[in-house]
Design an enzyme around this catalytic site. Structure first.
Site, short mmCIF file in Angstrom:
data_model
loop_
_atom_site.label_atom_id
_atom_site.label_comp_id
_atom_site.label_asym_id
_atom_site.label_seq_id
_atom_site.Cartn_x
_atom_site.Cartn_y
_atom_site.Cartn_z
N SER A 12 23.76 -34.09 -33.62
CA SER A 12 22.81 -32.60 -33.80
C SER A 12 22.41 -32.21 -34.28
O SER A 12 23.14 -31.97 -36.19
CB SER A 12 23.18 -31.27 -32.71
OG SER A 12 23.72 -33.04 -31.55
N1 SAH Z 1 27.79 -33.25 -30.02
C1 SAH Z 1 27.55 -35.16 -30.72
C2 SAH Z 1 25.61 -35.33 -31.09
C3 SAH Z 1 25.18 -36.25 -29.37
S1 SAH Z 1 24.57 -37.07 -29.24
C4 SAH Z 1 27.81 -34.42 -32.57
O1 SAH Z 1 28.49 -33.18 -32.59
O2 SAH Z 1 27.04 -35.37 -33.16
C5 SAH Z 1 24.58 -37.21 -27.26
C6 SAH Z 1 26.38 -38.15 -26.67
O3 SAH Z 1 26.45 -38.36 -25.46
C7 SAH Z 1 25.70 -39.56 -27.80
O4 SAH Z 1 26.55 -39.80 -28.20
C8 SAH Z 1 25.50 -40.30 -25.89
O5 SAH Z 1 26.02 -41.93 -26.59
C9 SAH Z 1 26.43 -39.09 -25.07
N2 SAH Z 1 26.50 -39.43 -23.87
C10 SAH Z 1 25.51 -39.95 -23.74
N3 SAH Z 1 25.79 -39.62 -21.57
C11 SAH Z 1 27.32 -39.45 -22.17
C12 SAH Z 1 28.55 -39.71 -20.76
N4 SAH Z 1 28.19 -39.65 -19.49
N5 SAH Z 1 29.17 -39.48 -20.74
C13 SAH Z 1 29.88 -39.40 -21.91
N6 SAH Z 1 29.24 -39.08 -22.90
C14 SAH Z 1 28.01 -38.90 -22.73
#
Ligand code: SAH
Length: 213
Positions: free
Chosen positions: A61
């Site tokens: 992010s």
């Molecule tokens: N917080 C992260 C960035 C988030 S990107 C950082 O600091 O780098 C969003 C993430 O959510 C992605 O890696 C995606 O694979 C994950 N995601 C999406 N749906 C999800 C779910 N149902 N359970 C777990 N992770 C999920």
């Protein structure tokens, strides 16, 4: 790894200009080196205030959005925090500086593995990374004082709300659109959830079930 002091100062300035004023959040973001969470050609841009690609087609992010969400979460030192969407592990590392315990869930196993390795290399020992579907939360560790969702849900996930303790806070991007969502701060009270709108954000979608790989 080169440690670009000037670029990091610019990043902190960008955070302050974007309304991040909580000194605890700023200190945590000053301490955690974002360059450790991005790879290859994107590394020189680690201190830009922009999202960047990570493995499995996901993104780390934008720092000012990480700051805004962390500030809104108002984490206390004794808190047990759940993050949905570990990605690179950057947000979890920031939370580790503010909370007692952090659990972070990721649906892509390769991302969960590399986030865990990075956190270990940084000697961060109060974060547990789990390869799991965050849409169902982590009932065995509930209730949580704080829940941070870093992927966009169509609505506030009921399973997660049920795992938030009374008086607890959840921050979650919500919206039907893939392009823009509303960032919500949800406070669970005895009488039910209280909603505050924090602004517009752009996140990858929360997808149910585990990812391939
Ligand atoms: N917080 C992260 C960035 C988030 S990107 C950082 O600091 O780098 C969003 C993430 O959510 C992605 O890696 C995606 O694979 C994950 N995601 C999406 N749906 C999800 C779910 N149902 N359970 C777990 N992770 C999920």
């Amino acid at each position: 790894m080169t440690f670009d002091a000037e670029a990091r100062m610019r990043l902190l300035f960008a955070l302050r200009s974007n309304g991040i004023t909580d000194e605890r959040v700023l200190n945590a973001m000053e301490k955690i080196d974002r360059a450790r969470f991005v790879r290859g050609v994107f590394q020189p841009r680690a201190y830009d205030d922009t999202p960047l690609p990570i493995e499995c087609g996901q993104t780390i992010s934008q720092p000012s959005v990480v700051g805004m969400m962390t500030q809104a979460l108002d984490v206390r030192p004794r808190d047990k925090v759940l993050e949905i969407g570990c990605g690179s592990g950057y947000q979890a590392a920031i939370l580790s500086q503010l909370a007692r315990r952090v659990y972070t869930l990721e649906r892509y196993k390769p991302l969960a593995r590399s986030a865990q390795t990075t956190l270990q290399q940084l000697d961060i020992s109060n974060v547990t990374v789990l390869a799991a579907d965050g849409a169902v939360g982590l009932p065995e560790q509930a209730p949580f004082d704080r829940i941070l969702v870093t992927a966009a849900a169509e609505d506030v996930p009921p399973a997660l709300l049920a795992q938030l303790r009374i008086g607890g806070i959840m921050v979650v991007p919500v919206g039907q659109s893939d392009h823009v969502q509303t960032l919500l701060k949800v406070t669970r009270t005895e009488a039910g959830p209280d909603y505050t709108t924090l602004g517009e954000v752009r996140f990858v979608p929360l997808v149910e079930g585990m990812g391939d790989g």
